[in-house]
Write a protein that holds these residues in place. Structure first.
Motif, PDB file in Angstrom:
ATOM      1  N   SER A 154       2.773 -10.439  -0.314  1.00 52.44           N
ATOM      2  CA  SER A 154       2.870  -9.405  -1.342  1.00 52.44           C
ATOM      3  C   SER A 154       4.158  -9.560  -2.128  1.00 52.44           C
ATOM      4  O   SER A 154       5.071 -10.292  -1.737  1.00 52.44           O
ATOM      5  CB  SER A 154       2.819  -7.998  -0.726  1.00 52.44           C
ATOM      6  OG  SER A 154       3.966  -7.746   0.058  1.00 52.44           O
ATOM      7  N   ALA A 156       6.642  -6.747  -4.726  1.00 53.16           N
ATOM      8  CA  ALA A 156       6.788  -5.394  -5.257  1.00 53.16           C
ATOM      9  C   ALA A 156       7.597  -5.436  -6.542  1.00 53.16           C
ATOM     10  O   ALA A 156       8.663  -6.059  -6.595  1.00 53.16           O
ATOM     11  CB  ALA A 156       7.468  -4.483  -4.240  1.00 53.16           C
ATOM     12  N   ARG A 180      -1.722   1.952  -7.959  1.00 49.70           N
ATOM     13  CA  ARG A 180      -0.505   1.196  -8.286  1.00 49.70           C
ATOM     14  C   ARG A 180      -0.427  -0.148  -7.555  1.00 49.70           C
ATOM     15  O   ARG A 180       0.668  -0.695  -7.378  1.00 49.70           O
ATOM     16  CB  ARG A 180       0.749   2.023  -7.992  1.00 49.70           C
ATOM     17  CG  ARG A 180       0.885   3.282  -8.847  1.00 49.70           C
ATOM     18  CD  ARG A 180       2.190   4.018  -8.557  1.00 49.70           C
ATOM     19  NE  ARG A 180       2.369   5.149  -9.468  1.00 49.70           N
ATOM     20  CZ  ARG A 180       3.393   5.991  -9.421  1.00 49.70           C
ATOM     21  NH1 ARG A 180       4.346   5.818  -8.507  1.00 49.70           N
ATOM     22  NH2 ARG A 180       3.485   6.984 -10.272  1.00 49.70           N
ATOM     23  N   THR A 181      -1.552  -0.679  -7.156  1.00 51.79           N
ATOM     24  CA  THR A 181      -1.596  -1.966  -6.469  1.00 51.79           C
ATOM     25  C   THR A 181      -2.669  -2.843  -7.103  1.00 51.79           C
ATOM     26  O   THR A 181      -3.755  -2.363  -7.433  1.00 51.79           O
ATOM     27  CB  THR A 181      -1.899  -1.782  -4.973  1.00 51.79           C
ATOM     28  OG1 THR A 181      -0.867  -0.988  -4.378  1.00 51.79           O
ATOM     29  CG2 THR A 181      -1.963  -3.124  -4.252  1.00 51.79           C
ATOM     30  N   TYR A 183      -4.795  -6.203  -6.146  1.00 55.07           N
ATOM     31  CA  TYR A 183      -5.110  -7.075  -5.017  1.00 55.07           C
ATOM     32  C   TYR A 183      -5.475  -8.458  -5.534  1.00 55.07           C
ATOM     33  O   TYR A 183      -6.442  -8.632  -6.269  1.00 55.07           O
ATOM     34  CB  TYR A 183      -6.233  -6.476  -4.175  1.00 55.07           C
ATOM     35  CG  TYR A 183      -5.775  -5.239  -3.440  1.00 55.07           C
ATOM     36  CD1 TYR A 183      -5.020  -5.346  -2.276  1.00 55.07           C
ATOM     37  CD2 TYR A 183      -6.051  -3.964  -3.941  1.00 55.07           C
ATOM     38  CE1 TYR A 183      -4.564  -4.215  -1.612  1.00 55.07           C
ATOM     39  CE2 TYR A 183      -5.596  -2.832  -3.283  1.00 55.07           C
ATOM     40  CZ  TYR A 183      -4.854  -2.967  -2.116  1.00 55.07           C
ATOM     41  OH  TYR A 183      -4.392  -1.848  -1.468  1.00 55.07           O
ATOM     42  N   ALA A 188      -1.131  -8.968  -2.426  1.00 55.91           N
ATOM     43  CA  ALA A 188      -1.104  -7.785  -3.282  1.00 55.91           C
ATOM     44  C   ALA A 188       0.162  -7.769  -4.129  1.00 55.91           C
ATOM     45  O   ALA A 188       1.214  -8.272  -3.723  1.00 55.91           O
ATOM     46  CB  ALA A 188      -1.166  -6.521  -2.432  1.00 55.91           C
ATOM     47  N   ILE A 190       2.439  -4.845  -5.760  1.00 57.78           N
ATOM     48  CA  ILE A 190       2.663  -3.407  -5.615  1.00 57.78           C
ATOM     49  C   ILE A 190       3.652  -2.953  -6.682  1.00 57.78           C
ATOM     50  O   ILE A 190       4.716  -3.562  -6.858  1.00 57.78           O
ATOM     51  CB  ILE A 190       3.215  -3.097  -4.213  1.00 57.78           C
ATOM     52  CG1 ILE A 190       2.233  -3.586  -3.140  1.00 57.78           C
ATOM     53  CG2 ILE A 190       3.495  -1.606  -4.050  1.00 57.78           C
ATOM     54  CD1 ILE A 190       2.866  -3.791  -1.783  1.00 57.78           C
ATOM     55  N   ARG A 192       6.046   0.134  -7.961  1.00 57.14           N
ATOM     56  CA  ARG A 192       6.661   1.360  -7.470  1.00 57.14           C
ATOM     57  C   ARG A 192       7.746   1.816  -8.433  1.00 57.14           C
ATOM     58  O   ARG A 192       8.282   1.026  -9.209  1.00 57.14           O
ATOM     59  CB  ARG A 192       7.216   1.164  -6.067  1.00 57.14           C
ATOM     60  CG  ARG A 192       8.304   0.122  -5.936  1.00 57.14           C
ATOM     61  CD  ARG A 192       8.526  -0.260  -4.476  1.00 57.14           C
ATOM     62  NE  ARG A 192       9.765  -1.002  -4.296  1.00 57.14           N
ATOM     63  CZ  ARG A 192      10.069  -1.703  -3.207  1.00 57.14           C
ATOM     64  NH1 ARG A 192       9.206  -1.756  -2.196  1.00 57.14           N
ATOM     65  NH2 ARG A 192      11.222  -2.338  -3.108  1.00 57.14           N
TER      66      ARG A 192
END
Length: 239
Positions: A154, A156, A180-181, A183, A188, A190, A192
């Motif tokens: 992942s 972010a 808010r993700t 795939y 993923a 993400i 934030r």
């Protein structure tokens, strides 16, 4: 439509000592040194984990884009490279969105396009098509021999507008936003909330999480649970 995959994540650093420390921390193999990044005023080290890659780039020139990034933001997440089997379709899609492609290359074994971070938001994004599918020029000719178990699961991205940025990335990458993700294949993206747009964290699968955490403590790094603060990036460890 084919789903892209995170293939390589990049940290911009002030010196190659950061690359050495990353290799020591995660127990990585011998890195590849790519002479091609001199085009961008950089030197680098590329580490293989499974069939994915962690790269540290260091600016060699004051006017290098990475130097401007470090001056503005400090060391941190600098670039995300995705793999797709259909780069032509991706190029057409971002062109129709008005997202500028600032660098393009088409070689027999790989094609790639870098997107302008001011248009895409969050970080520099590259989307690449490797031929054959399992190859990866940017890892060096012998990356399979240098690879260690693990991988990237992942990433972010922080931004004052996570919903808006997630929607923009979804349109560009041909994905659907789910809380808010996004795939991607085997992973993923993400989004934030944060005060500025930045590539804030990498989710990394490691073979020996306890060993990595112990080394982080020995190196004097900030550790919070299973996340290590390293060169402006949160390294979230999964075993």
């Amino acid at each position: 439509m084919p789903v892209p995959r995170i293939r390589q994540l990049v940290i911009a650093a002030k010196s190659l000592e950061t690359a050495d420390q990353l290799g020591e921390l995660l127990g990585l193999g011998e890195p590849f040194i790519d002479p091609g990044v001199k085009e961008f005023g950089l030197e680098n080290r590329v580490y293989a984990m499974g069939d994915q890659f962690l790269e540290v780039v260091v600016p060699m020139k004051d006017d290098a884009p990475a130097q401007r990034f470090i001056t503005r933001c400090g060391e941190g997440g600098y670039m995300a490279i995705f793999q797709t089997p259909q780069l032509d379709a991706f190029r057409s899609r971002v062109d129709s969105m008005g997202i500028r492609r600032v660098w393009n290359i088409d070689l027999p074994d790989i094609s790639a396009s870098h997107l302008h971070p001011a248009d895409m938001g969050g970080t520099i994004v590259s989307v690449d098509e490797a031929r054959p599918l399992g190859s990866w020029r940017w890892g060096g000719p012998d990356w399979r021999e240098r690879s260690v178990p693990g991988g990237l699961v992942s990433m972010a991205v922080e931004t004052p507008d996570p919903d808006g940025l997630a929607s923009r990335w979804a349109l560009a990458l041909g994905l659907i936003v789910d809380r808010r993700t996004l795939y991607v294949k085997d992973g993923a993206i993400i989004f934030r909330e944060g005060p500025v747009e930045r590539l804030a964290a990498f989710g990394i699968h490691v073979a020996d999480r306890a060993g990595v955490l112990a080394r982080a403590q020995d190196m004097g790094l900030d550790v919070d649970g299973f996340e290590i603060r390293f060169a402006g990036v949160g390294l979230s460890l999964l075993d």
